[in-house]
Design an enzyme around this catalytic site. Structure first.
Site, PDB file in Angstrom:
ATOM      1  N   GLY A  71      -5.621  20.241 -11.209  1.00 54.18           N
ATOM      2  CA  GLY A  71      -6.124  18.881 -11.367  1.00 54.18           C
ATOM      3  C   GLY A  71      -7.484  18.878 -12.033  1.00 54.18           C
ATOM      4  O   GLY A  71      -7.612  19.024 -13.241  1.00 54.18           O
ATOM      5  N   GLY A  98      -9.931  21.089 -10.974  1.00 52.19           N
ATOM      6  CA  GLY A  98     -10.488  22.437 -10.839  1.00 52.19           C
ATOM      7  C   GLY A  98     -11.613  22.555  -9.837  1.00 52.19           C
ATOM      8  O   GLY A  98     -12.348  23.536  -9.845  1.00 52.19           O
ATOM      9  N   SER A  99     -11.757  21.569  -8.929  1.00 55.30           N
ATOM     10  CA  SER A  99     -12.897  21.569  -8.007  1.00 55.30           C
ATOM     11  C   SER A  99     -12.602  22.263  -6.689  1.00 55.30           C
ATOM     12  O   SER A  99     -13.477  22.348  -5.828  1.00 55.30           O
ATOM     13  CB  SER A  99     -13.329  20.126  -7.720  1.00 55.30           C
ATOM     14  OG  SER A  99     -12.289  19.409  -7.072  1.00 55.30           O
ATOM     15  N   ASN A 100     -11.402  22.780  -6.497  1.00 55.38           N
ATOM     16  CA  ASN A 100     -11.027  23.374  -5.219  1.00 55.38           C
ATOM     17  C   ASN A 100     -11.982  24.490  -4.806  1.00 55.38           C
ATOM     18  O   ASN A 100     -12.391  25.308  -5.642  1.00 55.38           O
ATOM     19  CB  ASN A 100      -9.604  23.925  -5.312  1.00 55.38           C
ATOM     20  CG  ASN A 100      -9.136  24.535  -4.013  1.00 55.38           C
ATOM     21  OD1 ASN A 100      -9.286  25.732  -3.797  1.00 55.38           O
ATOM     22  ND2 ASN A 100      -8.574  23.721  -3.133  1.00 55.38           N
ATOM     23  N   SER A 130     -16.509  15.736  -4.288  1.00 55.17           N
ATOM     24  CA  SER A 130     -16.021  16.200  -5.592  1.00 55.17           C
ATOM     25  C   SER A 130     -15.496  15.068  -6.463  1.00 55.17           C
ATOM     26  O   SER A 130     -14.853  15.331  -7.491  1.00 55.17           O
ATOM     27  CB  SER A 130     -14.895  17.217  -5.382  1.00 55.17           C
ATOM     28  OG  SER A 130     -13.801  16.600  -4.700  1.00 55.17           O
ATOM     29  N   LYS A 190     -16.232  13.093  -8.845  1.00 57.08           N
ATOM     30  CA  LYS A 190     -16.316  13.061 -10.304  1.00 57.08           C
ATOM     31  C   LYS A 190     -15.422  14.100 -10.973  1.00 57.08           C
ATOM     32  O   LYS A 190     -15.108  13.976 -12.158  1.00 57.08           O
ATOM     33  CB  LYS A 190     -17.760  13.264 -10.756  1.00 57.08           C
ATOM     34  CG  LYS A 190     -18.689  12.100 -10.427  1.00 57.08           C
ATOM     35  CD  LYS A 190     -20.073  12.333 -10.999  1.00 57.08           C
ATOM     36  CE  LYS A 190     -20.996  11.153 -10.743  1.00 57.08           C
ATOM     37  NZ  LYS A 190     -22.356  11.359 -11.293  1.00 57.08           N
ATOM     38  N   ARG A 221       2.809  24.107  -3.351  1.00 53.27           N
ATOM     39  CA  ARG A 221       3.904  24.995  -2.958  1.00 53.27           C
ATOM     40  C   ARG A 221       5.217  24.250  -2.753  1.00 53.27           C
ATOM     41  O   ARG A 221       6.263  24.888  -2.611  1.00 53.27           O
ATOM     42  CB  ARG A 221       3.536  25.758  -1.695  1.00 53.27           C
ATOM     43  CG  ARG A 221       2.275  26.613  -1.868  1.00 53.27           C
ATOM     44  CD  ARG A 221       2.328  27.880  -1.089  1.00 53.27           C
ATOM     45  NE  ARG A 221       3.443  28.730  -1.470  1.00 53.27           N
ATOM     46  CZ  ARG A 221       3.577  29.994  -1.046  1.00 53.27           C
ATOM     47  NH1 ARG A 221       2.653  30.529  -0.267  1.00 53.27           N
ATOM     48  NH2 ARG A 221       4.619  30.707  -1.401  1.00 53.27           N
ATOM     49  N   GLY A 236       6.168  21.696  -4.913  1.00 53.43           N
ATOM     50  CA  GLY A 236       6.411  20.946  -6.129  1.00 53.43           C
ATOM     51  C   GLY A 236       5.153  20.395  -6.751  1.00 53.43           C
ATOM     52  O   GLY A 236       4.041  20.565  -6.225  1.00 53.43           O
ATOM     53  N   TYR A 281     -19.639  19.241   9.207  1.00 55.48           N
ATOM     54  CA  TYR A 281     -19.665  19.869   7.880  1.00 55.48           C
ATOM     55  C   TYR A 281     -20.899  20.775   7.818  1.00 55.48           C
ATOM     56  O   TYR A 281     -22.026  20.289   7.772  1.00 55.48           O
ATOM     57  CB  TYR A 281     -19.738  18.764   6.829  1.00 55.48           C
ATOM     58  CG  TYR A 281     -19.512  19.170   5.399  1.00 55.48           C
ATOM     59  CD1 TYR A 281     -20.442  19.933   4.699  1.00 55.48           C
ATOM     60  CD2 TYR A 281     -18.379  18.740   4.712  1.00 55.48           C
ATOM     61  CE1 TYR A 281     -20.238  20.270   3.381  1.00 55.48           C
ATOM     62  CE2 TYR A 281     -18.179  19.067   3.382  1.00 55.48           C
ATOM     63  CZ  TYR A 281     -19.104  19.831   2.726  1.00 55.48           C
ATOM     64  OH  TYR A 281     -18.898  20.156   1.408  1.00 55.48           O
TER      65      TYR A 281
END
Length: 562
Positions: free
Chosen positions: A137, A139-141, A205, A207, A270, A272, A474
């Site tokens: 998506g 790439g922020s993972n 994340s 943005k 995982r 789909g 957090y």
């Protein structure tokens, strides 16, 4: 040209934006005092891309031909830069490895489908070729969900959904919008706002993350107290599997057996490829305010958040930082001048005279949205609770500043990496009855880990995402690594990270509240949901994807892969 923009290949966000401490006069002394790093010392910038040794793609010509036939030449990309961008997410482990040029396995091709039919063609071609498919998506993972598995023979295809970025329709009567899965947060909200609506989902994340990524990792946003987590917001979906498509209609509730919708939520690619979803949307609020408050200590602050959660008030945000995070936040403020400085100095002086230990003070932000009467009533209820727990109102100014800067915090991590500090986060959720236990014992576990390594470190925490039965804690932590060796840096990091994660499960918390499992948290999954729970997950994944073509390696422990 694909028309899809990406984050920096080596760090967070976009080129040209970086954290700068020089206009924040209190930050350098604070960092020197707490972890002994001189911010003015020359750092080590990220490497030049030209200095990175990128493995050549291993894409069989027959698969390449099928992909080009389905998508067109321009949307099947094998350039080194595109492939590296799609190799890692933005977790601390990812950033340390990419800066070291550690690329043991890189996607062999990046594909950019523009329709669901093209997604289906890609999925079918990949499975027919016994290749590996990793949905991508924004790439922020930060939990290792994007890292290619150590596949020596099978080609790896990164499927970038960035061209699927439109709001397709809005059902105004139902308050639902049908949105393509590749829509980034700002693009999604811009399209909804033009129609008078908002989804209200704003993770840190925001943005640089997409609707599909939020669903795949069970994301939460800072306004979840009002709008719900993504699991509450998402009502219907379309998910591409080999040879077929799961179609889930946007029903308000259903009793159709075990929920397939719930199975897709958090599935990390995982089960789909999510191509679109129906989501809850709301009319743009008449008023929106973030008000800052200050509490004398963490205990009173947490009690106040709990009281707010069971009150008649319905705020959009309830967040409070512990003393360490409050001190850090204050150190990153720009210099106050004139009347603003006089007011701040006067308030802090007044609080000290009242017996406050300002090193323990806790900064809180509460958000209000809705009509004037609703906002007024909520502010009155929250204000009364704040006063009952010894807190004071700071007002709209600090709240507005928080609202403007809330998405910029991840840039600090890249800056710290330049100067030798490894910084990361771990978040959890637990019942209110276990919250203080989890908090104190996790802080202790991190400090013991720092001591065992003989390094200086810092850990801080905030409470967010309040629920009926509990809340999210957090934690942000940083440690000073004097080693330039990647393996040694990661060894030190994992000593601290493992201590924190183990504390969560030992004392009643979950291994992740909203960042997902990926590879980084999979080690603790059986302790979180029980070995039998993992058995159920494995059976589900194996039944859908017996060939392990769909993002293998993510979500479940490595030893449970079939």
């Amino acid at each position: 040209m694909t028309g899809v923009t990406h984050q920096k290949w080596w760090g967070w966000g976009v080129e040209g934006i970086a954290f700068n401490y020089r206009d924040k006069p209190r930050m350098a002394p604070f960092v020197m005092d707490r972890i002994g790093i001189d911010l003015s010392a020359p750092g080590t910038p990220p490497p030049s891309f030209d200095d990175i040794d990128v493995p050549a793609p291993r894409l069989p010509e027959d698969l390449a031909a099928e992909l080009r036939s389905a998508l067109g030449e321009d949307h099947v990309v094998t350039s080194d830069l595109d492939r590296v961008v799609h190799t890692y997410g933005k977790g601390l482990v990812d950033l340390v490895k990419i800066r070291a040029g550690h690329l043991p396995r890189v996607p062999d091709v990046v594909v950019y489908p523009g329709t669901e039919e093209e997604v289906r063609a890609v999925v079918d071609a990949v499975v027919a070729s016994d290749a590996v498919l990793i949905p991508f998506g924004g790439g922020s993972n930060i939990s290792g969900s994007l890292t290619p598995p150590a596949e020596e023979t099978r080609p790896i295809v990164s499927l970038d959904l960035g061209r699927l970025n439109r709001v397709l329709e809005v059902d105004e009567d139902a308050g639902l919008a049908r949105v393509q899965a590749g829509a980034l947060g700002p693009d999604l909200e811009e399209q909804l706002t033009a129609r008078g609506w908002t989804m209200g989902h704003q993770p840190d994340s925001f943005k640089h993350s997409t609707l599909g990524g939020w669903i795949a990792t069970r994301s939460s946003g800072m306004q979840s107290d009002k709008y719900g987590d993504i699991a509450d917001i998402t009502r219907g979906m379309r998910v591409v599997l080999p040879g077929k498509v799961i179609v889930l209609r946007p029903l308000p509730s259903t009793s159709s057996g075990p929920s397939v919708r719930e199975m897709i939520l958090g599935s990390e690619g995982r089960l789909g490829v999510i191509t679109e979803a129906w989501v809850h949307v709301h009319r743009l609020p008449e008023n929106r305010e973030i008000i800052a408050y200050l509490f004398p200590n963490w205990g009173s602050a947490v009690q106040a958040m709990h009281a707010i959660s069971v009150s008649d008030a319905h705020p959009s945000v309830t967040r409070v930082s512990d003393g360490n995070e409050t001190a850090f936040s204050l150190s990153t403020q720009k210099a106050s001048k004139g009347a603003k400085k006089a007011v701040q100095d006067g308030l802090f002086g007044f609080l000290e005279k009242r017996g406050w230990d300002l090193d323990k003070a806790c900064l809180s932000y509460v958000g209000y949205e809705g009509g004037s009467a609703r906002v007024k009533a909520d502010k009155a209820t929250v204000g009364k609770i704040v006063r009952e727990h010894g807190g004071v109102k700071l007002g709209k100014g600090p709240g507005a500043l928080y609202d403007q800067k809330k998405f910029d915090t991840p840039y600090i991590r890249d800056f710290l990496l330049d100067i030798g500090a490894l910084a990361d986060v771990s978040e959890t959720a637990m019942p209110w009855s276990r919250l203080m236990e989890v908090y104190h014992l996790t802080i202790r576990a991190a400090r013991e880990a720092f001591d065992s390594l003989g390094v200086r470190g810092y850990i801080m925490c905030h409470l967010s995402h309040s629920y009926h039965s509990g809340a999210c804690l957090y934690f942000t932590f940083a440690l000073v690594s004097r080693s330039a060796d990647m393996d040694e840096q990661l060894r030190q990091y994992w000593v601290v990270k493992k201590a924190i994660q183990q504390s969560f499960v030992d004392h009643g918390g979950t291994i992740s509240h909203h960042h997902g499992v990926g590879t980084d948290h999979a080690h603790w999954l059986e302790q979180d949901i029980s070995p039998a729970g993992v058995d159920v997950q494995v059976s589900l994944l194996q039944g859908v994807d017996p060939g392990r073509n769909l993002n293998p390696g993510s979500l479940i422990p490595a030893d449970r892969e079939w």
